[in-house]
Design an enzyme around this catalytic site. Sequence first.
Site, PDB file in Angstrom:
ATOM      1  N   LYS A   1      56.277-131.429 -48.664  1.00 15.74           N
ATOM      2  CA  LYS A   1      57.340-131.451 -49.682  1.00 15.74           C
ATOM      3  C   LYS A   1      57.790-130.051 -50.127  1.00 15.74           C
ATOM      4  O   LYS A   1      58.962-129.839 -50.399  1.00 15.74           O
ATOM      5  CB  LYS A   1      56.875-132.248 -50.898  1.00 15.74           C
TER       6      LYS A   1
ATOM      7  N   ASP B   1      61.251-138.376 -57.380  1.00 10.94           N
ATOM      8  CA  ASP B   1      60.064-138.906 -58.069  1.00 10.94           C
ATOM      9  C   ASP B   1      60.270-139.002 -59.583  1.00 10.94           C
ATOM     10  O   ASP B   1      59.808-139.947 -60.222  1.00 10.94           O
ATOM     11  CB  ASP B   1      58.832-138.033 -57.770  1.00 10.94           C
TER      12      ASP B   1
HETATM   13  P1  NAP Z   1      47.428-133.643 -56.582  1.00  9.91           P
HETATM   14  O1  NAP Z   1      48.553-132.671 -56.549  1.00  9.91           O
HETATM   15  O2  NAP Z   1      46.322-133.535 -55.616  1.00  9.91           O
HETATM   16  O3  NAP Z   1      46.818-133.629 -58.092  1.00  9.91           O
HETATM   17  C1  NAP Z   1      45.665-134.376 -58.399  1.00  9.91           C
HETATM   18  C2  NAP Z   1      45.400-134.311 -59.886  1.00  9.91           C
HETATM   19  O4  NAP Z   1      44.254-135.122 -60.185  1.00  9.91           O
HETATM   20  C3  NAP Z   1      45.066-132.895 -60.390  1.00  9.91           C
HETATM   21  O5  NAP Z   1      45.572-132.751 -61.701  1.00  9.91           O
HETATM   22  C4  NAP Z   1      43.538-132.907 -60.378  1.00  9.91           C
HETATM   23  O6  NAP Z   1      42.954-131.997 -61.274  1.00  9.91           O
HETATM   24  C5  NAP Z   1      43.266-134.321 -60.851  1.00  9.91           C
HETATM   25  N1  NAP Z   1      41.916-134.751 -60.484  1.00  9.91           N
HETATM   26  C6  NAP Z   1      41.455-135.092 -59.251  1.00  9.91           C
HETATM   27  N2  NAP Z   1      40.139-135.417 -59.315  1.00  9.91           N
HETATM   28  C7  NAP Z   1      39.769-135.259 -60.617  1.00  9.91           C
HETATM   29  C8  NAP Z   1      38.536-135.431 -61.317  1.00  9.91           C
HETATM   30  N3  NAP Z   1      37.426-135.843 -60.688  1.00  9.91           N
HETATM   31  N4  NAP Z   1      38.525-135.190 -62.651  1.00  9.91           N
HETATM   32  C9  NAP Z   1      39.651-134.778 -63.300  1.00  9.91           C
HETATM   33  N5  NAP Z   1      40.841-134.607 -62.682  1.00  9.91           N
HETATM   34  C10 NAP Z   1      40.898-134.832 -61.359  1.00  9.91           C
HETATM   35  O7  NAP Z   1      47.981-135.128 -56.412  1.00  9.91           O
HETATM   36  P2  NAP Z   1      49.425-135.705 -56.813  1.00  9.91           P
HETATM   37  O8  NAP Z   1      50.317-135.626 -55.646  1.00  9.91           O
HETATM   38  O9  NAP Z   1      49.848-135.087 -58.087  1.00  9.91           O
HETATM   39  O10 NAP Z   1      49.083-137.266 -57.010  1.00  9.91           O
HETATM   40  C11 NAP Z   1      48.255-137.700 -58.055  1.00  9.91           C
HETATM   41  C12 NAP Z   1      48.192-139.233 -58.062  1.00  9.91           C
HETATM   42  O11 NAP Z   1      49.500-139.766 -58.241  1.00  9.91           O
HETATM   43  C13 NAP Z   1      47.674-139.831 -56.757  1.00  9.91           C
HETATM   44  O12 NAP Z   1      46.841-140.919 -57.088  1.00  9.91           O
HETATM   45  C14 NAP Z   1      48.923-140.332 -56.057  1.00  9.91           C
HETATM   46  O13 NAP Z   1      48.692-141.440 -55.227  1.00  9.91           O
HETATM   47  C15 NAP Z   1      49.779-140.743 -57.252  1.00  9.91           C
HETATM   48  N6  NAP Z   1      51.233-140.677 -56.970  1.00  9.91           N
HETATM   49  C16 NAP Z   1      51.983-141.811 -57.181  1.00  9.91           C
HETATM   50  C17 NAP Z   1      53.340-141.793 -56.949  1.00  9.91           C
HETATM   51  C18 NAP Z   1      54.145-143.026 -57.166  1.00  9.91           C
HETATM   52  O14 NAP Z   1      55.258-143.124 -56.644  1.00  9.91           O
HETATM   53  N7  NAP Z   1      53.659-143.988 -57.919  1.00  9.91           N
HETATM   54  C19 NAP Z   1      53.958-140.600 -56.516  1.00  9.91           C
HETATM   55  C20 NAP Z   1      53.162-139.452 -56.332  1.00  9.91           C
HETATM   56  C21 NAP Z   1      51.800-139.513 -56.568  1.00  9.91           C
HETATM   57  P3  NAP Z   1      42.582-130.492 -60.786  1.00  9.91           P
HETATM   58  O15 NAP Z   1      43.871-129.733 -60.854  1.00  9.91           O
HETATM   59  O16 NAP Z   1      41.572-130.052 -61.757  1.00  9.91           O
HETATM   60  O17 NAP Z   1      42.062-130.607 -59.373  1.00  9.91           O
END
Ligand code: NAP
Length: 280
Positions: free
Chosen positions: A68, A105
């Site tokens: 992206k 998004d």
């Molecule tokens: P990302 O960039 O990898 O970010 C992950 C986030 O989760 C970070 O803030 C991370 O914190 C936090 N995290 C992960 N493990 C953790 C833990 N054990 N304790 C506390 N915080 C934790 O992922 P993303 O792309 O933003 O996506 C995040 C979620 O949104 C995913 O589940 C994805 O499937 C969902 N999503 C849904 C849609 C939709 O259309 N519904 C669209 C996009 C994403 P740190 O920074 O501390 O690592």
Amino acid sequence: MSSPPRACVIGWPVEHSRSPVIHGYWLSHYGIDGAYEKEAVKPEDIAVFLRDLSEHGYVGANVTLPHKEAALRAVDQADTAAKAIGAVNTVWLDKQGLLYGSNTDAYGFMTNLQALAPGWRASCDVAVVLGAGGAARAVLHGLIAAGVRRILLTNRTAAKAETLAREFGSPVEVLSWDARDSALPACGLLVNTTSLGMTGQPPLDIMVPALPTTAVVADIIYVPLETPLLAAARERGLTAVDGLGMLLHQAAPGFEHWFGIRPEVTADLRAQVVATLEAG
Ligand code: NAP
């Protein structure tokens, strides 16, 4: 005679993508002679693939992980949302062959929130956003564009939240991860953008009973559909907004660019996608 329009989702890997189910449903529902395919493209090849999109036979594409940010660099023109979020998830070619990029998004999140919690704005003096990854950027952009004046952003890694607060400006204030429960009594909208609560991940540890009775709770995770956070919110009688609607709504602008019809997000589409999620 020109050939039927084709679009695709580009990722690495791409197999898990639900986009073909969504666009395939709409193509068939609207009787459009077109196609939507999957393209597995390696990170080192994404810029060239996008540059040659029309030679690959496509009028546009969805772009998913990990491409992206690279897509934002590769397009000829990016819209405001893509620039603010720092990533492109939808591209299309115009008649001159210029490649446009958008990020849908924030639109998907806000449209779903409005659909499932139409009164959310009335009780939302303060929003609390958990997480500071890619999805959080879209949620912040959407909430700020909707006029939310105070957003408390909390993330396990504080530095990432601080970076986002600097980028998105004054509505965003950083709250330490350990202090997240302290913000809940004044919170009108709680949004989980972390991966906590996703299948295979630990649940999110948060004190849902501390939220006011008027609060809306949104989780952008859609596997499972009902996360422990949403279940706790519903148990408390709060309005709970799941993540599948965001996924469905974010797909609509791309479909319109490629195939010429603004498609509707319906209960039937949702049921079809739920069936594929349940099938694994
Ligand atoms: P990302 O960039 O990898 O970010 C992950 C986030 O989760 C970070 O803030 C991370 O914190 C936090 N995290 C992960 N493990 C953790 C833990 N054990 N304790 C506390 N915080 C934790 O992922 P993303 O792309 O933003 O996506 C995040 C979620 O949104 C995913 O589940 C994805 O499937 C969902 N999503 C849904 C849609 C939709 O259309 N519904 C669209 C996009 C994403 P740190 O920074 O501390 O690592």
